[in-house]
Design an enzyme around this catalytic site. Structure first.
Site, PDB file in Angstrom:
ATOM      1  N   ASP A  67      48.968  23.737  15.598  1.00 34.26           N
ATOM      2  CA  ASP A  67      48.317  23.094  16.741  1.00 34.26           C
ATOM      3  C   ASP A  67      46.910  22.612  16.410  1.00 34.26           C
ATOM      4  O   ASP A  67      46.350  22.940  15.368  1.00 34.26           O
ATOM      5  CB  ASP A  67      48.293  24.045  17.957  1.00 34.26           C
ATOM      6  CG  ASP A  67      47.994  25.492  17.578  1.00 34.26           C
ATOM      7  OD1 ASP A  67      47.399  25.703  16.506  1.00 34.26           O
ATOM      8  OD2 ASP A  67      48.352  26.389  18.343  1.00 34.26           O
ATOM      9  N   ASN A 136      48.872  36.105  26.874  1.00 30.03           N
ATOM     10  CA  ASN A 136      49.946  35.738  27.807  1.00 30.03           C
ATOM     11  C   ASN A 136      51.252  35.452  27.056  1.00 30.03           C
ATOM     12  O   ASN A 136      52.142  34.814  27.591  1.00 30.03           O
ATOM     13  CB  ASN A 136      49.528  34.520  28.656  1.00 30.03           C
ATOM     14  CG  ASN A 136      49.210  33.292  27.802  1.00 30.03           C
ATOM     15  OD1 ASN A 136      49.418  33.291  26.582  1.00 30.03           O
ATOM     16  ND2 ASN A 136      48.724  32.232  28.430  1.00 30.03           N
ATOM     17  N   HIS A 138      51.727  33.492  24.555  1.00 31.52           N
ATOM     18  CA  HIS A 138      51.972  32.145  24.018  1.00 31.52           C
ATOM     19  C   HIS A 138      52.111  32.210  22.499  1.00 31.52           C
ATOM     20  O   HIS A 138      51.554  33.093  21.850  1.00 31.52           O
ATOM     21  CB  HIS A 138      50.900  31.133  24.461  1.00 31.52           C
ATOM     22  CG  HIS A 138      49.546  31.291  23.855  1.00 31.52           C
ATOM     23  ND1 HIS A 138      48.391  31.020  24.545  1.00 31.52           N
ATOM     24  CD2 HIS A 138      49.119  31.680  22.620  1.00 31.52           C
ATOM     25  CE1 HIS A 138      47.346  31.220  23.756  1.00 31.52           C
ATOM     26  NE2 HIS A 138      47.759  31.620  22.596  1.00 31.52           N
ATOM     27  N   GLU A 143      52.424  27.560  26.350  1.00 30.48           N
ATOM     28  CA  GLU A 143      51.950  28.442  27.420  1.00 30.48           C
ATOM     29  C   GLU A 143      53.118  28.822  28.337  1.00 30.48           C
ATOM     30  O   GLU A 143      54.136  28.127  28.369  1.00 30.48           O
ATOM     31  CB  GLU A 143      50.880  27.705  28.233  1.00 30.48           C
ATOM     32  CG  GLU A 143      49.665  27.272  27.421  1.00 30.48           C
ATOM     33  CD  GLU A 143      48.686  28.397  27.107  1.00 30.48           C
ATOM     34  OE1 GLU A 143      49.097  29.570  27.005  1.00 30.48           O
ATOM     35  OE2 GLU A 143      47.483  28.095  26.961  1.00 30.48           O
TER      36      GLU A 143
HETATM   37  C1  F6R Z   1      46.618  29.297  16.820  1.00 33.67           C
HETATM   38  C2  F6R Z   1      47.705  29.566  17.754  1.00 33.67           C
HETATM   39  C3  F6R Z   1      47.580  30.559  18.850  1.00 33.67           C
HETATM   40  C4  F6R Z   1      46.967  31.886  18.406  1.00 33.67           C
HETATM   41  C5  F6R Z   1      46.841  32.833  19.592  1.00 33.67           C
HETATM   42  C6  F6R Z   1      46.163  34.135  19.192  1.00 33.67           C
HETATM   43  O1  F6R Z   1      46.991  28.318  15.875  1.00 33.67           O
HETATM   44  O2  F6R Z   1      48.705  28.949  17.632  1.00 33.67           O
HETATM   45  O3  F6R Z   1      48.854  30.782  19.412  1.00 33.67           O
HETATM   46  O4  F6R Z   1      47.801  32.453  17.426  1.00 33.67           O
HETATM   47  O5  F6R Z   1      46.097  32.226  20.605  1.00 33.67           O
HETATM   48  O6  F6R Z   1      44.837  33.868  18.838  1.00 33.67           O
HETATM   49  P1  F6R Z   1      43.930  34.981  18.169  1.00 33.67           P
HETATM   50  O7  F6R Z   1      44.524  35.278  16.834  1.00 33.67           O
HETATM   51  O8  F6R Z   1      42.564  34.357  18.035  1.00 33.67           O
HETATM   52  O9  F6R Z   1      43.959  36.172  19.065  1.00 33.67           O
END
Ligand code: F6R
Length: 249
Positions: A67, A136, A138, A143
């Protein structure tokens, strides 16, 4: 699903890097799907060390990031482009032409997301997909929603994700509200998935993902149906799981 539970973040990073390295040793021209965020940072540092010691090479690796924020210049310190170069790419022998990170500044997003998806298919699909998980549940920026997002798309970030990501920005108003994300369907096509999680704040998401209903409100729950998922998490992220469901390392 194989679940490894480690003492702490350091051990999680080491075990995850060993898993990643094993894939590169077995298939040096692996196509890898990469995640950003705090969770995989330690794993990327461990991979750089393994590269410096000559244990692994990225020379023939092709990467696709999950992403990128929309409308954030790629040179911005918070872009995922910058993150990936600082945390991994600038320190290993990956070829610039083999790096794919969604471009959040194109004119025609509809065309672009289709091309991103086709490019993954043209190299034979993803061999190893690295994932973190949101509070959440994701994955990527898929989401909670009424349906699973099938393909790479432009998505609206939820308030919970905007709040979580605001820790990197000077103010919450600067956090982009939209992103390009590979869809749950695109992620699901990966041959192997390695999901990392650390800390108490991820415990509920991990438990829901493994033991909850398969429900687009819990995007990661779709991984219950995937046949090659390895979870490497620390004991805080595992605190709601039954001890007999995981391997303690
Ligand atoms: C990032 C991504 C997100 C993160 C998730 C957890 O490329 O795809 O899904 O893996 O938001 O983020 P952290 O590791 O910062 O807790």
């Amino acid at each position: 699903m194989v679940i490894y539970v480690c003492d702490d973040y350091g051990k999680m990073s080491e075990v995850a890097a060993n898993q990643f390295a094993a894939h590169l040793i077995l298939k040096p021209n692996s196509v890898v799907g990469l995640a950003t965020g705090s969770t995989p940072e330690g794993m990327y540092s461990e991979l750089i060390e393994k590269y410096k010691k000559g244990e692994i090479s990225f020379k023939n690796v092709v990467s696709f990031n999950l992403d990128e924020y929309i409308d954030l210049p790629k040179e911005n310190e918070n872009s995922y482009y910058t993150f990936m170069h600082e945390k991994l790419f600038d320190h290993v022998d990956i070829k610039a032409e083999n790096i794919n990170i969604p471009d959040g500044n194109v004119k025609d997003f509809e065309k672009y997301v289709k091309e991103y998806e086709s490019k993954i298919e043209s190299v034979g699909g993803i061999d190893l997909q690295i994932l973190g998980i949101g509070k959440n549940a994701h994955i990527g920026f898929n989401e909670p929603d009424k349906v699973f997002l099938k393909k790479t798309s432009v998505v609206d970030l939820t308030q919970s994700t905007i709040d979580a990501n605001s820790r990197f920005f000077d103010s919450i108003d600067e956090v982009p509200k939209k992103a390009i994300s590979m869809g749950t369907g695109s992620i699901f096509k990966a041959k192997n998935i390695l999901l990392l999680a650390s800390g108490k704040s991820k415990a509920e998401a991990i438990n829901n993902m493994i033991n909850g209903e398969i429900d687009p409100q819990i995007p990661a729950s779709i991984l219950q149906l995937h046949s090659n998922v390895v979870l490497v998490i620390d004991k805080e992220a595992a605190e709601l799981l039954d001890e007999d469901t995981y391997i303690r390392v």
